[in-house]
Scaffold this active site. Structure first.
Site, PDB file in Angstrom:
ATOM      1  N   GLU A 169     -18.499  -5.607  24.759  1.00 44.39           N
ATOM      2  CA  GLU A 169     -17.444  -5.951  25.731  1.00 44.39           C
ATOM      3  C   GLU A 169     -17.201  -4.766  26.651  1.00 44.39           C
ATOM      4  O   GLU A 169     -17.145  -3.631  26.172  1.00 44.39           O
ATOM      5  CB  GLU A 169     -16.154  -6.304  24.989  1.00 44.39           C
ATOM      6  CG  GLU A 169     -16.285  -7.600  24.197  1.00 44.39           C
ATOM      7  CD  GLU A 169     -14.986  -8.040  23.515  1.00 44.39           C
ATOM      8  OE1 GLU A 169     -13.940  -7.407  23.744  1.00 44.39           O
ATOM      9  OE2 GLU A 169     -15.023  -9.013  22.760  1.00 44.39           O
TER      10      GLU A 169
ATOM     11  N   HIS B 219     -12.045 -11.982  26.409  1.00 41.71           N
ATOM     12  CA  HIS B 219     -11.165 -11.499  25.330  1.00 41.71           C
ATOM     13  C   HIS B 219      -9.679 -11.605  25.723  1.00 41.71           C
ATOM     14  O   HIS B 219      -8.967 -10.606  25.755  1.00 41.71           O
ATOM     15  CB  HIS B 219     -11.517 -10.050  24.941  1.00 41.71           C
ATOM     16  CG  HIS B 219     -11.058  -9.693  23.551  1.00 41.71           C
ATOM     17  ND1 HIS B 219     -11.733  -8.822  22.748  1.00 41.71           N
ATOM     18  CD2 HIS B 219      -9.985 -10.100  22.824  1.00 41.71           C
ATOM     19  CE1 HIS B 219     -11.105  -8.699  21.587  1.00 41.71           C
ATOM     20  NE2 HIS B 219     -10.033  -9.472  21.613  1.00 41.71           N
TER      21      HIS B 219
HETATM   22  P1  NAD Z   1      -5.746 -13.099   9.022  1.00 44.40           P
HETATM   23  O1  NAD Z   1      -5.935 -11.846   8.251  1.00 44.40           O
HETATM   24  O2  NAD Z   1      -4.427 -13.795   8.940  1.00 44.40           O
HETATM   25  O3  NAD Z   1      -6.865 -14.174   8.578  1.00 44.40           O
HETATM   26  C1  NAD Z   1      -8.185 -13.834   8.333  1.00 44.40           C
HETATM   27  C2  NAD Z   1      -8.700 -14.719   7.199  1.00 44.40           C
HETATM   28  O4  NAD Z   1     -10.079 -14.414   7.007  1.00 44.40           O
HETATM   29  C3  NAD Z   1      -7.991 -14.473   5.862  1.00 44.40           C
HETATM   30  O5  NAD Z   1      -7.522 -15.691   5.324  1.00 44.40           O
HETATM   31  C4  NAD Z   1      -9.078 -13.834   4.985  1.00 44.40           C
HETATM   32  O6  NAD Z   1      -8.959 -14.192   3.612  1.00 44.40           O
HETATM   33  C5  NAD Z   1     -10.340 -14.401   5.619  1.00 44.40           C
HETATM   34  N1  NAD Z   1     -11.518 -13.587   5.342  1.00 44.40           N
HETATM   35  C6  NAD Z   1     -11.642 -12.240   5.348  1.00 44.40           C
HETATM   36  N2  NAD Z   1     -12.898 -11.870   5.031  1.00 44.40           N
HETATM   37  C7  NAD Z   1     -13.586 -13.016   4.810  1.00 44.40           C
HETATM   38  C8  NAD Z   1     -14.928 -13.298   4.440  1.00 44.40           C
HETATM   39  N3  NAD Z   1     -15.807 -12.307   4.214  1.00 44.40           N
HETATM   40  N4  NAD Z   1     -15.286 -14.591   4.298  1.00 44.40           N
HETATM   41  C9  NAD Z   1     -14.392 -15.589   4.496  1.00 44.40           C
HETATM   42  N5  NAD Z   1     -13.108 -15.389   4.839  1.00 44.40           N
HETATM   43  C10 NAD Z   1     -12.713 -14.116   5.001  1.00 44.40           C
HETATM   44  O7  NAD Z   1      -6.133 -12.774  10.525  1.00 44.40           O
HETATM   45  P2  NAD Z   1      -5.690 -13.558  11.856  1.00 44.40           P
HETATM   46  O8  NAD Z   1      -4.435 -12.984  12.375  1.00 44.40           O
HETATM   47  O9  NAD Z   1      -5.780 -15.015  11.597  1.00 44.40           O
HETATM   48  O10 NAD Z   1      -6.868 -13.098  12.846  1.00 44.40           O
HETATM   49  C11 NAD Z   1      -8.158 -13.673  12.727  1.00 44.40           C
HETATM   50  C12 NAD Z   1      -9.140 -13.028  13.688  1.00 44.40           C
HETATM   51  O11 NAD Z   1      -8.706 -13.186  15.037  1.00 44.40           O
HETATM   52  C13 NAD Z   1      -9.375 -11.528  13.515  1.00 44.40           C
HETATM   53  O12 NAD Z   1     -10.765 -11.289  13.652  1.00 44.40           O
HETATM   54  C14 NAD Z   1      -8.698 -10.905  14.680  1.00 44.40           C
HETATM   55  O13 NAD Z   1      -9.304  -9.686  15.008  1.00 44.40           O
HETATM   56  C15 NAD Z   1      -8.937 -11.984  15.729  1.00 44.40           C
HETATM   57  N6  NAD Z   1      -8.050 -11.900  16.885  1.00 44.40           N
HETATM   58  C16 NAD Z   1      -8.579 -12.129  18.125  1.00 44.40           C
HETATM   59  C17 NAD Z   1      -7.761 -12.061  19.250  1.00 44.40           C
HETATM   60  C18 NAD Z   1      -8.308 -12.344  20.623  1.00 44.40           C
HETATM   61  O14 NAD Z   1      -7.782 -11.822  21.590  1.00 44.40           O
HETATM   62  N7  NAD Z   1      -9.318 -13.179  20.757  1.00 44.40           N
HETATM   63  C19 NAD Z   1      -6.410 -11.724  19.121  1.00 44.40           C
HETATM   64  C20 NAD Z   1      -5.898 -11.533  17.847  1.00 44.40           C
HETATM   65  C21 NAD Z   1      -6.733 -11.622  16.726  1.00 44.40           C
END
Ligand code: NAD
Length: 309
Positions: A261, A280
């Site tokens: 990115e 993003h």
């Molecule tokens: P969260 O921690 O609430 O949820 C993540 C889930 O993934 C959890 O339930 C966890 O158990 C599961 N997990 C972790 N490792 C795993 C694996 N190896 N296999 C299967 N499941 C697994 O996080 P969230 O707040 O829901 O965020 C999710 C994603 O969104 C993150 O990658 C975060 O960086 C991304 N995000 C992106 C943006 C964007 O601008 N696009 C903004 C915020 C967050």
């Protein structure tokens, strides 16, 4: 007390920080050499997904006591190095949930109804009524990979708003009450990829999830299925995805995040009509930024034992 704000912070959060007595140094996304200098003199640094707070930066911060991430995802911060020096790391994990979930649904619709494609063609003066035929979401199977905050919110909107059927995969199974509320079925990853009409990725980027969606897993998906990724670019093997889209292993993709990115100009993904790309912007809403800023500033103020004047 001195704070380095090294990324944009919502104006109300900035005001709250100053009113609590912090002297604020504002330098948006400083390059590393500048950051190494600025960090020497501050008690706390505020960042977003940039700049990188490496072990080298942390070791330079002789007065540094806290690192505050206005948002979620700590992949730009060397948390281990911070903890080793007793530096607290704060974030606002709840703040972007709704915004990212809504963008995910937007990408889903944009891909299955070919909205971005149709818009591009309209601007070229082309009336692509036939080529832009899509599919409905109602009754389709949504496969959520990573059933955390965002994954659950996407499932909720998809189920309650669109009547989709939800299956999910996660390392941890959700509460039975939630499964019941969303009529969500827990499956293994292979089953999810084989069954889902829309696969939506919501896991964090870790060594275990790096290229979780690779060539062999993309091959498991239905040729009519679409992939949505609003998590982190590294969770999907980009080269394999380009191949899958070019060769018709899957029908389309909606992507907000990329391995590199900004996405390089003329990247193969930009040449594909069945892909919708956003830069993003999952958490880029007024509401998410306000929540993220206020949440971390409150945590920092509390940590330093200060109160808002
Ligand atoms: P969260 O921690 O609430 O949820 C993540 C889930 O993934 C959890 O339930 C966890 O158990 C599961 N997990 C972790 N490792 C795993 C694996 N190896 N296999 C299967 N499941 C697994 O996080 P969230 O707040 O829901 O965020 C999710 C994603 O969104 C993150 O990658 C975060 O960086 C991304 N995000 C992106 C943006 C964007 O601008 N696009 C903004 C915020 C967050």
């Amino acid at each position: 007390m001195k704070a380095l704000v090294a990324a944009p912070l919502h104006k109300d959060a900035l005001r709250m920080l100053q009113e609590a007595g912090f002297e604020v140094v504002y330098e948006e996304y400083p390059p590393e050499d500048k950051l190494l200098k600025l960090i020497e003199d501050v008690d706390v640094v505020f960042v977003r997904s940039k700049p990188l707070i490496t072990a080298a930066v942390i070791s330079r911060g002789s007065k540094l006591k806290a690192i505050a991430r206005a948002g979620v995802g700590l992949d730009n911060i060397d948390v281990k190095a911070a903890e080793a020096r007793g530096i607290k790391v704060f974030s606002a994990p709840e703040a972007p949930t709704v915004s990212v979930a809504e963008l995910t649904i937007g990408l889903m619709l944009a891909v299955v109804r070919k909205i971005a494609y149709a818009d591009r063609k309209m601007r070229e003066g082309k009336w692509v009524k036939k080529e832009a035929e899509g599919i409905e979401l109602r009754g389709k199977i949504l496969g959520v990979v990573g059933f955390g905050r965002i994954g659950r919110e996407v499932a909720r909107i998809a189920k309650k708003g669109f009547g989709m059927k939800v299956i999910y995969y996660d390392i941890a199974r959700a509460d039975p009450k939630l499964e019941e509320e969303l009529e969500a079925t827990y499956v293994d990853l292979e089953t999810l990829l084989k069954k889902a009409d829309v696969v939506s990725i919501h896991v964090p980027l870790t060594p275990e999830t790096k290229h979780l969606i690779n060539e062999s897993r993309l091959k498991l998906m239905k040729s009519s299925a679409v992939l949505i990724n609003t998590s982190r670019g590294g969770v999907v093997d980009t080269n394999a995805l380009v191949k899958a889209l070019n060769e018709g292993w899957i029908a389309g993709a909606g992507l907000d995040v990329f391995e590199e990115e900004p996405l390089p100009q003329n990247h193969p993904l930009t040449k594909l009509d069945n892909v919708v790309l956003t830069p993003h912007i999952g958490a880029s809403t007024e509401e998410a930024q306000e929540r993220a800023g206020l949440e971390v500033v409150k945590k920092v103020i509390e940590f330093f034992g200060l109160t808002k004047k």
